[in-house]
Design an enzyme around this catalytic site. Structure first.
Site, PDB file in Angstrom:
ATOM      1  CE  LYS A  50      16.788 -24.656  21.041  1.00 18.91           C
ATOM      2  NZ  LYS A  50      16.992 -26.122  20.968  1.00 18.91           N
ATOM      3  CG  ASP A 242      19.663 -28.116  22.492  1.00 20.47           C
ATOM      4  OD1 ASP A 242      19.602 -26.953  22.075  1.00 20.47           O
ATOM      5  OD2 ASP A 242      18.705 -28.918  22.449  1.00 20.47           O
TER       6      ASP A 242
END
Length: 675
Positions: A50, A242
């Site tokens: 990620k 995020d």
């Protein structure tokens, strides 16, 4: 002297990328990084890269010509922000001034923007940001202003702050939050609201903001001042977020406002790891993102670089049972490994013995303690394990920073039992009397000196009722001292000495439970810790044996504190605190109904799905080996033994040949058998 001309040519963008994206990213990551403008949702499975994808996405935007000052990168921790900025600098530092990028936590970004525009809200640009301690002191002052009657048990400043903070982040009123989360304070509703209003007034008058105000006031700025909002939307060509699954309602609103009509927004997260609703995280932010941003592009990252195929098979089987999710199957890039094991144990003591023995075996085969972890739903579930590790001399660290028996509230309760066992325990007495409102360290000292001057044949209860003792404390402390005296009388009543478990229940019912409820934020669940301590103590028939076991842990901790730190330690952690981490070997313990899922935490379908996501997070922390343990019986507070039911999150997995785990049956061998 001749004059010549020199023609300056306009800089042309390079047609070939400066970064070899195809070489450095897998196909799924590359598609997300190369996504065009507009809203983009990246569903990044556990261990799928990620952070790598997000930082490469920022680098690609800069390479395409987005000015660094036009990038807003929002994260949840300063550590994550520093790491992302460092990675972007490594990737794009040769062609972009990454220092101009606004990156950091939501609060950091709001702070920067409010420093520039707070004047529009009537604040000085030199406003002061309160830390938690300063905010608590100001709240305490606001409570003191009300001059409330002493007999009314008003919540402490820390609790009122928690209510105000939750209301801000959930975008609800303080009254709504109090009704839902702290109904015991409903009789004090008007006073709580008056204190919270006074708190806001005093902050505004002194140009102060606490951390929640940074977000609340930025939202107010964006809503009330449309021209300013247009300027900020124009400034930020792209907004990136995020860990989007962890955003609360307020943070979700801010993201949408800053993205504005441009809608150039990239959010990265994993709906299957949304586990922080108790902190206010709003699952609908990520699950309803396509509805809020019609036409958004959705990318899935399913290539897992952390866990073996066997571990992912179990995790995939579990999370597939959730209805509200973006369906995906994680695929391992690792070679095959051991099949996860399910280990039924007779009770929590045998569970602790198994974990400790297996940890030592793994260490002997070359797996460092640092690469092993034990995860659980609540810290109280590690109580027996901490004792067993201590007995075997296995060094361990608790990720909360405080071992179970070293927590303040646990030591408070144990002090009551120590005093019942030894009325001359000076430290225990001073600790207990300082819990009485109106008695501080100086009063406790003078009280002790007066007590030891009395005839030794007097019981502690009799001594506390003497005039010369009561004269040592202020009048407002007398009701609390009387309440303490009644509690000690029950704990030391001749002829019917209660068991340690019953004594702990008496302490909780005798005023300490109310002290916890009015003095600490709800999420800390300190009362649950004490109830678990009572359950543990129920197995001991007498107080001296129980206290000697506790002393063993205290002695071990003292030796560790004064000696050299161990080279390595086994990690003990709640699953919530383990998110984002990984270990070669993971034990998930106490997988029984009433322990996992936690009592009352799965009463609705949405709550059950979050608890299942928590199990998924636990399983995906393991890289090579995963062991799932559960006790089949437990001693209740009344001393009776009850049969426990296996956690629904194991029972619902495929059975028979399709089961994603092997069942490990424990055998007990004596030294005679071994010889």
């Amino acid at each position: 002297m001749a004059t010549r001309t020199y023609t300056l040519k306009a800089a042309t963008a390079s047609h070939s990328p400066r970064i070899d994206y195809e070489q450095l990213l897998n196909e799924e990551q590359l598609r997300a990084v190369e996504a065009g403008e507009g809203p983009v949702l990246v569903i990044a499975g556990a261990g799928s890269g990620k952070t790598r994808t997000l930082t490469f996405r920022v680098a690609r935007l800069l390479e395409r010509g987005t000015p660094p000052e036009g990038v807003l990168l929002l994260t949840f921790t300063n550590k994550a922000a520093r790491e992302m900025t460092r990675r972007v600098e490594e990737l794009a530092g040769s062609f972009a001034d990454v220092g101009k990028l606004l990156g950091g936590t939501f609060h950091h970004a709001a702070h920067v923007l409010l420093r520039q525009h707070a004047g529009a809200l009537g604040f000085s640009r030199d406003f002061t940001v309160l830390d938690r301690e300063d905010a608590r002191d100001l709240m305490s002052s606001c409570i003191a202003e009300r001059k409330l009657p002493r007999e009314r048990r008003f919540p402490r400043a820390e609790v009122v702050l928690d209510l105000v903070s939750m209301a801000a982040n959930l975008q609800r009123s303080v009254a709504e939050v109090l009704v839902e989360h702290r109904p015991q304070f409903l009789p004090l509703l008007e006073e709580v609201l008056a204190v919270s209003r006074r708190f806001a007034e005093r902050k505004a008058r002194m140009h102060l903001m606490d951390f929640d105000d940074l977000l609340v006031l930025l939202k107010r700025l964006l809503i009330e001042h449309s021209l300013l909002r247009e300027r900020l939307v124009d400034r930020f060509h792209c907004v990136l977020v995020d860990e989007y699954q962890d955003t609360n309602r307020l943070q979700g609103d801010l993201v949408d406002l800053l993205a504005g009509e441009r809608r150039n927004l990239t959010v990265v997260g994993d709906d299957c790891q949304s586990i922080y609703s108790f902190r206010g995280a709003d699952f609908t932010n990520i699950i309803d993102f396509p509805q809020r941003h019609p036409g958004c592009a959705i990318y899935h990252l399913t290539r897992n670089y952390r866990s073996t195929p066997e571990i992912l098979r179990l995790a995939n089987a579990s999370i597939s049972l959730n209805q509200r999710q973006f369906p995906k199957q994680l695929i391992s890039s690792r070679p095959p490994g051991p099949v996860p094991v399910l280990v039924p144990t007779l009770d929590v003591d045998q569970q602790a013995s198994f974990v400790a023995q297996r940890v030592l075996e793994l260490r002997d085969t070359g797996v460092p303690l640092e690469q092993m972890a034990v995860l659980y739903r609540a810290h109280s579930h590690s109580l027996e394990l901490q004792l067993e590790l201590t007995r075997r001399g296995i060094p361990f660290r608790v990720r909360s920073g405080v071992r179970f028996f070293e927590q303040i509230h646990v030591k408070d309760v144990l002090a009551h039992l120590r005093l019942a066992a030894n009325p001359r325990d000076e430290l225990a007495l001073k600790r207990i009397v300082k819990l009485v409102p109106g008695i501080g360290p100086a009063r406790a000292e003078s009280l002790w000196e007066a007590l030891i001057a009395l005839p030794p044949e007097l019981s502690l209860v009799e001594a506390l009722s003497r005039p010369e003792i009561q004269s040592q404390v202020p009048r407002k402390a007398l009701p609390g001292l009387e309440r303490l005296s009644r509690l000690l009388e029950r704990l030391t009543q001749p002829g019917s000495i209660p068991t340690p478990g019953q004594m702990i229940q008496d302490v909780l019912a005798g005023g300490y439970g109310e002290y916890l409820r009015t003095g600490f934020p709800e999420e800390e669940r300190r009362e649950d810790d004490i109830r678990q301590l009572a359950e543990f103590a129920a197995r001991f028939e007498d107080l001296p044996r129980f206290l000697s076991q506790i002393a063993l842990v205290a002695e071990f901790s003292a030796r560790e504190a004064t000696g050299e730190a161990p080279d390595e330690s086994l990690t003990l952690s709640t699953i919530h605190q383990s998110k984002g981490l990984e270990w070669r070997v993971v034990f998930v313990i106490s997988l029984a109904e009433g322990r996992f899922p936690f009592p009352g935490a799965a009463s609705t379908p949405d709550e059950e799905e979050e608890e299942r996501r928590l199990f998924y997070v636990a399983a995906t922390r393991a890289r090579d080996e995963l062991a799932l343990t559960y006790p089949i019986s437990a001693v209740l507070r009344a001393g009776e033994r009850a049969i426990l039911r296996l956690s629904r999150f194991i029972e619902e997995l495929p059975a028979g040949e399709e089961a994603p785990y092997d069942r490990l049956i424990l055998e007990t061998r004596t030294e005679q058998d071994a010889s």
